[in-house]
Design a protein around this motif. Structure first.
Motif, PDB file in Angstrom:
ATOM      1  N   GLN A 198     -13.840   0.802  26.862  1.00 35.75           N
ATOM      2  CA  GLN A 198     -13.721   0.148  25.570  1.00 35.75           C
ATOM      3  C   GLN A 198     -12.633   0.813  24.729  1.00 35.75           C
ATOM      4  N   LEU A 199     -11.726  -0.014  24.202  1.00 37.84           N
ATOM      5  CA  LEU A 199     -10.726   0.415  23.237  1.00 37.84           C
ATOM      6  C   LEU A 199     -11.145  -0.093  21.872  1.00 37.84           C
ATOM      7  N   SER A 200     -11.064   0.759  20.858  1.00 35.31           N
ATOM      8  CA  SER A 200     -11.414   0.349  19.500  1.00 35.31           C
ATOM      9  C   SER A 200     -10.218   0.556  18.582  1.00 35.31           C
ATOM     10  N   ILE A 201      -9.951  -0.454  17.757  1.00 37.37           N
ATOM     11  CA  ILE A 201      -8.928  -0.375  16.716  1.00 37.37           C
ATOM     12  C   ILE A 201      -9.632  -0.591  15.383  1.00 37.37           C
ATOM     13  N   ALA A 202      -9.416   0.315  14.411  1.00 36.03           N
ATOM     14  CA  ALA A 202     -10.155   0.214  13.156  1.00 36.03           C
ATOM     15  C   ALA A 202      -9.286   0.637  11.984  1.00 36.03           C
ATOM     16  N   SER A 203      -9.604   0.077  10.829  1.00 36.79           N
ATOM     17  CA  SER A 203      -8.962   0.452   9.573  1.00 36.79           C
ATOM     18  C   SER A 203     -10.043   0.592   8.518  1.00 36.79           C
ATOM     19  N   GLY A 204      -9.888   1.585   7.651  1.00 38.04           N
ATOM     20  CA  GLY A 204     -10.926   1.801   6.651  1.00 38.04           C
ATOM     21  C   GLY A 204     -10.415   2.476   5.407  1.00 38.04           C
ATOM     22  N   ILE A 205     -11.319   2.637   4.454  1.00 38.71           N
ATOM     23  CA  ILE A 205     -11.015   3.298   3.197  1.00 38.71           C
ATOM     24  C   ILE A 205     -12.187   4.199   2.833  1.00 38.71           C
ATOM     25  N   SER A 206     -11.869   5.386   2.347  1.00 33.71           N
ATOM     26  CA  SER A 206     -12.915   6.318   1.939  1.00 33.71           C
ATOM     27  C   SER A 206     -12.594   6.876   0.560  1.00 33.71           C
ATOM     28  N   TYR A 207     -13.639   7.341  -0.109  1.00 37.74           N
ATOM     29  CA  TYR A 207     -13.466   7.990  -1.415  1.00 37.74           C
ATOM     30  C   TYR A 207     -14.351   9.223  -1.427  1.00 37.74           C
ATOM     31  N   ALA A 208     -13.792  10.379  -1.711  1.00 39.40           N
ATOM     32  CA  ALA A 208     -14.562  11.616  -1.602  1.00 39.40           C
ATOM     33  C   ALA A 208     -14.446  12.443  -2.881  1.00 39.40           C
ATOM     34  N   PHE A 209     -15.518  13.135  -3.175  1.00 39.43           N
ATOM     35  CA  PHE A 209     -15.585  14.049  -4.305  1.00 39.43           C
ATOM     36  C   PHE A 209     -15.568  15.477  -3.777  1.00 39.43           C
ATOM     37  N   PHE A 210     -14.708  16.331  -4.344  1.00 35.19           N
ATOM     38  CA  PHE A 210     -14.614  17.714  -3.920  1.00 35.19           C
ATOM     39  C   PHE A 210     -15.657  18.560  -4.638  1.00 35.19           C
ATOM     40  N   PHE A 211     -16.263  19.484  -3.863  1.00 35.85           N
ATOM     41  CA  PHE A 211     -17.080  20.519  -4.472  1.00 35.85           C
ATOM     42  C   PHE A 211     -16.115  21.569  -5.018  1.00 35.85           C
ATOM     43  N   THR A 212     -16.314  22.000  -6.251  1.00 33.82           N
ATOM     44  CA  THR A 212     -15.370  22.938  -6.849  1.00 33.82           C
ATOM     45  C   THR A 212     -16.079  24.180  -7.350  1.00 33.82           C
ATOM     46  N   ASN A 213     -15.381  25.313  -7.261  1.00 29.54           N
ATOM     47  CA  ASN A 213     -15.898  26.573  -7.789  1.00 29.54           C
ATOM     48  C   ASN A 213     -15.317  26.875  -9.160  1.00 29.54           C
ATOM     49  N   SER A 214     -14.570  25.935  -9.707  1.00 25.11           N
ATOM     50  CA  SER A 214     -13.903  26.163 -10.983  1.00 25.11           C
ATOM     51  C   SER A 214     -14.917  26.261 -12.117  1.00 25.11           C
ATOM     52  N   SER A 215     -14.653  27.185 -13.037  1.00 22.63           N
ATOM     53  CA  SER A 215     -15.499  27.311 -14.222  1.00 22.63           C
ATOM     54  C   SER A 215     -15.001  26.421 -15.352  1.00 22.63           C
ATOM     55  N   ALA A 216     -13.847  25.812 -15.157  1.00 24.37           N
ATOM     56  CA  ALA A 216     -13.274  24.950 -16.184  1.00 24.37           C
ATOM     57  C   ALA A 216     -13.541  23.486 -15.853  1.00 24.37           C
ATOM     58  N   GLU A 217     -13.119  22.593 -16.738  1.00 24.44           N
ATOM     59  CA  GLU A 217     -13.329  21.158 -16.537  1.00 24.44           C
ATOM     60  C   GLU A 217     -12.235  20.595 -15.642  1.00 24.44           C
ATOM     61  N   LEU A 218     -12.324  20.889 -14.376  1.00 19.52           N
ATOM     62  CA  LEU A 218     -11.355  20.383 -13.417  1.00 19.52           C
ATOM     63  C   LEU A 218     -12.091  19.802 -12.228  1.00 19.52           C
ATOM     64  N   LYS A 219     -11.970  18.502 -12.029  1.00 26.85           N
ATOM     65  CA  LYS A 219     -12.641  17.824 -10.921  1.00 26.85           C
ATOM     66  C   LYS A 219     -11.592  17.175 -10.030  1.00 26.85           C
ATOM     67  N   LEU A 220     -11.735  17.372  -8.747  1.00 34.87           N
ATOM     68  CA  LEU A 220     -10.807  16.785  -7.787  1.00 34.87           C
ATOM     69  C   LEU A 220     -11.510  15.725  -6.952  1.00 34.87           C
ATOM     70  N   GLU A 221     -10.794  14.635  -6.683  1.00 38.38           N
ATOM     71  CA  GLU A 221     -11.284  13.548  -5.855  1.00 38.38           C
ATOM     72  C   GLU A 221     -10.110  13.061  -5.010  1.00 38.38           C
TER      73      GLU A 221
END
Length: 234
Positions: A198-221
């Motif tokens: 079996q051969l598979s061809i796929a396309s997708g989209i993801s959205y991820a939230f980073f875990f952060t150790n920052s003590s300031a208001e900085l969020k990465l996604e």
């Protein structure tokens, strides 16, 4: 025990359960492993101006997938477990001032990731077996912070974004960079028989939230578009 270890244990438990169900004589299950490779198109996002309006950069993904059809001839479902090595690249379109110097934020993140995916197959008897589904992925960054998150100076030199030893930079950067990301993804693909494989061809989209150790208001996604091809190996 860290997050990656816990996720790996969960991955193995699900895999063991899948094998046990596949051996049930009352079902006609089909399962196989496939090698996967493809491209990532990643856009970093953040609170504030760090990765404001970032460009989609081009990276790659390689890995191994376990595909399980619980009852191949009668049920229109697919369960997939995947383990990957990924490279995701992005760069901010706008410069910010760091110590009165305009710099551009870059990201080049290498990760080990695992995913759990569920899909619906539209035509089990068709030659091209099209499916649509979604799942969750966990990614653990494996390269160093000073390689993953950097500022590009006008002269072409790179400096780390996060530096706990530099009190002259903004407080939000006086910390460690985020180490892991978690989020959902959706995928459209198709299985195509090549001989008895079996051969598979796929396309997708993801959205991820980073875990952060920052003590300031900085969020990465991050948003990620991907294209993947996989081929049954055993």
């Amino acid at each position: 025990m860290n997050k990656l270890t816990l996720v790996s244990i969960l991955f193995l438990c699900i895999l063991s359960t899948a094998f046990a169900q596949s051996g049930d004589e009352d079902t006609d299950a089909k399962y196989f492993f496939s090698a996967a490779a493809g491209l990532n198109f990643t856009q970093m996002q953040s609170s504030g101006d760090l990765y404001k309006q970032s460009r989609f950069g081009t990276g790659y993904r390689i890995g191994l997938q376990f595909n399980l059809f619980p009852d191949y001839d009668f049920q229109q479902f697919l369960i997939r477990l995947g383990a990957y090595y990924t490279k995701e690249v992005s760069e901010s379109k706008n410069s910010i001032l760091l110590q009165e110097v305009p710099v551009v934020a870059q990201a080049e993140i290498n990760s080990a990731s695992v995913e759990l995916f569920f899909a619906y197959r539209f035509a089990t008897e068709a030659t091209v077996d099209v499916y649509l589904g979604g799942g969750f992925q966990f990614q653990q960054k494996i390269n160093k912070d000073d390689e993953a998150y950097t500022f590009l100076n006008p002269d072409g030199t790179e400096i780390p974004v996060f530096n706990k030893e530099n009190p002259s930079i903004p407080l939000k950067f006086q910390t460690e960079g985020p180490k892991a990301a978690l989020g959902p993804f959706a995928e459209l693909g198709a299985f195509i028989p090549i001989g008895d494989k079996q051969l598979s061809i796929a396309s997708g989209i993801s959205y991820a939230f980073f875990f952060t150790n920052s003590s300031a208001e900085l969020k990465l996604e991050k948003a990620n578009l991907y294209i993947t091809a996989s081929y049954e190996v055993f």
